[in-house]
Design a protein around this motif. Structure first.
Motif, PDB file in Angstrom:
ATOM      1  N   PRO A   1      41.743  43.531  21.711  1.00 33.05           N
ATOM      2  CA  PRO A   1      40.943  44.554  21.024  1.00 33.05           C
ATOM      3  C   PRO A   1      40.690  44.191  19.563  1.00 33.05           C
ATOM      4  O   PRO A   1      41.574  43.740  18.855  1.00 33.05           O
ATOM      5  CB  PRO A   1      41.804  45.811  21.130  1.00 33.05           C
ATOM      6  CG  PRO A   1      42.637  45.583  22.346  1.00 33.05           C
ATOM      7  CD  PRO A   1      42.908  44.098  22.351  1.00 33.05           C
ATOM      8  N   GLY A   2      39.454  44.373  19.148  1.00 30.54           N
ATOM      9  CA  GLY A   2      39.071  44.111  17.765  1.00 30.54           C
ATOM     10  C   GLY A   2      38.448  42.754  17.546  1.00 30.54           C
ATOM     11  O   GLY A   2      37.876  42.500  16.488  1.00 30.54           O
ATOM     12  N   THR A   3      38.520  41.858  18.529  1.00 28.81           N
ATOM     13  CA  THR A   3      37.907  40.545  18.375  1.00 28.81           C
ATOM     14  C   THR A   3      36.405  40.647  18.603  1.00 28.81           C
ATOM     15  O   THR A   3      35.907  41.630  19.164  1.00 28.81           O
ATOM     16  CB  THR A   3      38.496  39.525  19.367  1.00 28.81           C
ATOM     17  OG1 THR A   3      38.241  39.974  20.703  1.00 28.81           O
ATOM     18  CG2 THR A   3      39.988  39.335  19.167  1.00 28.81           C
ATOM     19  N   ALA A   4      35.686  39.642  18.174  1.00 34.55           N
ATOM     20  CA  ALA A   4      34.231  39.643  18.334  1.00 34.55           C
ATOM     21  C   ALA A   4      33.836  39.751  19.805  1.00 34.55           C
ATOM     22  O   ALA A   4      32.883  40.463  20.161  1.00 34.55           O
ATOM     23  CB  ALA A   4      33.637  38.390  17.705  1.00 34.55           C
ATOM     24  N   LYS A   5      34.566  39.075  20.683  1.00 33.01           N
ATOM     25  CA  LYS A   5      34.271  39.120  22.119  1.00 33.01           C
ATOM     26  C   LYS A   5      34.505  40.534  22.665  1.00 33.01           C
ATOM     27  O   LYS A   5      33.729  41.042  23.464  1.00 33.01           O
ATOM     28  CB  LYS A   5      35.158  38.108  22.841  1.00 33.01           C
ATOM     29  CG  LYS A   5      34.785  37.852  24.261  1.00 33.01           C
ATOM     30  CD  LYS A   5      35.606  36.706  24.835  1.00 33.01           C
ATOM     31  CE  LYS A   5      35.154  36.326  26.205  1.00 33.01           C
ATOM     32  NZ  LYS A   5      35.934  35.215  26.758  1.00 33.01           N
ATOM     33  N   TRP A   6      35.577  41.167  22.219  1.00 33.57           N
ATOM     34  CA  TRP A   6      35.880  42.536  22.635  1.00 33.57           C
ATOM     35  C   TRP A   6      34.783  43.482  22.151  1.00 33.57           C
ATOM     36  O   TRP A   6      34.329  44.354  22.892  1.00 33.57           O
ATOM     37  CB  TRP A   6      37.245  42.959  22.093  1.00 33.57           C
ATOM     38  CG  TRP A   6      37.681  44.325  22.490  1.00 33.57           C
ATOM     39  CD1 TRP A   6      38.345  44.682  23.626  1.00 33.57           C
ATOM     40  CD2 TRP A   6      37.491  45.542  21.758  1.00 33.57           C
ATOM     41  NE1 TRP A   6      38.578  46.036  23.629  1.00 33.57           N
ATOM     42  CE2 TRP A   6      38.060  46.587  22.497  1.00 33.57           C
ATOM     43  CE3 TRP A   6      36.891  45.845  20.540  1.00 33.57           C
ATOM     44  CZ2 TRP A   6      38.056  47.903  22.073  1.00 33.57           C
ATOM     45  CZ3 TRP A   6      36.884  47.164  20.110  1.00 33.57           C
ATOM     46  CH2 TRP A   6      37.461  48.175  20.867  1.00 33.57           C
ATOM     47  N   CYS A   7      34.362  43.307  20.900  1.00 34.25           N
ATOM     48  CA  CYS A   7      33.298  44.154  20.336  1.00 34.25           C
ATOM     49  C   CYS A   7      32.029  44.040  21.161  1.00 34.25           C
ATOM     50  O   CYS A   7      31.367  45.045  21.443  1.00 34.25           O
ATOM     51  CB  CYS A   7      33.022  43.777  18.882  1.00 34.25           C
ATOM     52  SG  CYS A   7      34.354  44.175  17.735  1.00 34.25           S
ATOM     53  N   SER A   8      31.669  42.831  21.561  1.00 31.41           N
ATOM     54  CA  SER A   8      30.465  42.624  22.366  1.00 31.41           C
ATOM     55  C   SER A   8      30.569  43.321  23.719  1.00 31.41           C
ATOM     56  O   SER A   8      29.613  43.948  24.173  1.00 31.41           O
ATOM     57  CB  SER A   8      30.230  41.136  22.592  1.00 31.41           C
ATOM     58  OG  SER A   8      29.963  40.493  21.389  1.00 31.41           O
ATOM     59  N   SER A   9      31.733  43.222  24.355  1.00 33.09           N
ATOM     60  CA  SER A   9      31.895  43.856  25.663  1.00 33.09           C
ATOM     61  C   SER A   9      31.882  45.378  25.541  1.00 33.09           C
ATOM     62  O   SER A   9      31.332  46.067  26.401  1.00 33.09           O
ATOM     63  CB  SER A   9      33.167  43.378  26.356  1.00 33.09           C
ATOM     64  OG  SER A   9      34.312  43.850  25.704  1.00 33.09           O
ATOM     65  N   LYS A  10      32.457  45.915  24.467  1.00 29.32           N
ATOM     66  CA  LYS A  10      32.452  47.366  24.270  1.00 29.32           C
ATOM     67  C   LYS A  10      31.041  47.872  23.970  1.00 29.32           C
ATOM     68  O   LYS A  10      30.668  48.964  24.377  1.00 29.32           O
ATOM     69  CB  LYS A  10      33.389  47.777  23.132  1.00 29.32           C
ATOM     70  CG  LYS A  10      34.828  47.793  23.542  1.00 29.32           C
ATOM     71  CD  LYS A  10      35.040  48.840  24.604  1.00 29.32           C
ATOM     72  CE  LYS A  10      36.406  48.775  25.195  1.00 29.32           C
ATOM     73  NZ  LYS A  10      36.570  49.640  26.345  1.00 29.32           N
ATOM     74  N   LYS A  11      30.262  47.076  23.270  1.00 27.93           N
ATOM     75  CA  LYS A  11      28.889  47.463  22.922  1.00 27.93           C
ATOM     76  C   LYS A  11      28.062  47.666  24.191  1.00 27.93           C
ATOM     77  O   LYS A  11      27.206  48.544  24.241  1.00 27.93           O
ATOM     78  CB  LYS A  11      28.269  46.381  22.045  1.00 27.93           C
ATOM     79  CG  LYS A  11      27.037  46.790  21.326  1.00 27.93           C
ATOM     80  CD  LYS A  11      26.606  45.684  20.374  1.00 27.93           C
ATOM     81  CE  LYS A  11      25.662  46.204  19.329  1.00 27.93           C
ATOM     82  NZ  LYS A  11      25.289  45.181  18.367  1.00 27.93           N
ATOM     83  N   GLU A  12      28.348  46.874  25.222  1.00 27.52           N
ATOM     84  CA  GLU A  12      27.616  46.962  26.480  1.00 27.52           C
ATOM     85  C   GLU A  12      28.140  48.076  27.383  1.00 27.52           C
ATOM     86  O   GLU A  12      27.429  48.535  28.269  1.00 27.52           O
ATOM     87  CB  GLU A  12      27.694  45.621  27.215  1.00 27.52           C
ATOM     88  CG  GLU A  12      27.017  44.496  26.472  1.00 27.52           C
ATOM     89  CD  GLU A  12      27.259  43.142  27.100  1.00 27.52           C
ATOM     90  OE1 GLU A  12      27.877  43.068  28.181  1.00 27.52           O
ATOM     91  OE2 GLU A  12      26.833  42.146  26.495  1.00 27.52           O
ATOM     92  N   GLN A  13      29.385  48.497  27.181  1.00 28.95           N
ATOM     93  CA  GLN A  13      30.006  49.521  28.023  1.00 28.95           C
ATOM     94  C   GLN A  13      29.551  50.915  27.585  1.00 28.95           C
ATOM     95  O   GLN A  13      29.318  51.165  26.401  1.00 28.95           O
ATOM     96  CB  GLN A  13      31.531  49.411  27.892  1.00 28.95           C
ATOM     97  CG  GLN A  13      32.311  50.298  28.819  1.00 28.95           C
ATOM     98  CD  GLN A  13      33.810  50.138  28.610  1.00 28.95           C
ATOM     99  OE1 GLN A  13      34.261  49.782  27.539  1.00 28.95           O
ATOM    100  NE2 GLN A  13      34.567  50.414  29.642  1.00 28.95           N
TER     101      GLN A  13
END
Length: 87
Positions: A20-32
């Motif tokens: 949580p909080g990484t750039a990859k996590w942010c991208s996946s949350k943006k799509e969810q």
């Protein structure tokens, strides 16, 4: 031997999850869908993803942390720096 295998397996499985909080996590949350987020997800997203370069592991985050005295780093910061900025 079994203990080593078990510890190695746990390490490999935990390395595959997106932190949580990484750039990859942010991208996946943006799509969810936001309705699927927990309160913790929303807080982590607000803290790490709303401003460009503030996500854990981003170039700005790594640069800001490397400018900070290493004696002032938290354990989480040191771990995240090793995972996201050195590799």
């Amino acid at each position: 031997m079994l203990r080593t295998l078990l510890i190695g397996s746990i390490f490999l499985l935990s390395a595959c999850s997106v932190e949580p909080g990484t750039a990859k996590w942010c991208s996946s949350k943006k799509e969810q869908a936001k309705s699927e987020w927990s309160g913790s997800d929303a807080a982590t997203y607000a803290q790490n993803c709303l401003f460009d370069g503030s996500a854990v592991g981003s170039k700005n985050w790594c640069a800001d942390l490397s400018a900070k005295a290493k004696g002032e780093w938290t354990i989480n910061e040191a771990e995240n720096y090793a995972k996201n900025c050195l590799m």
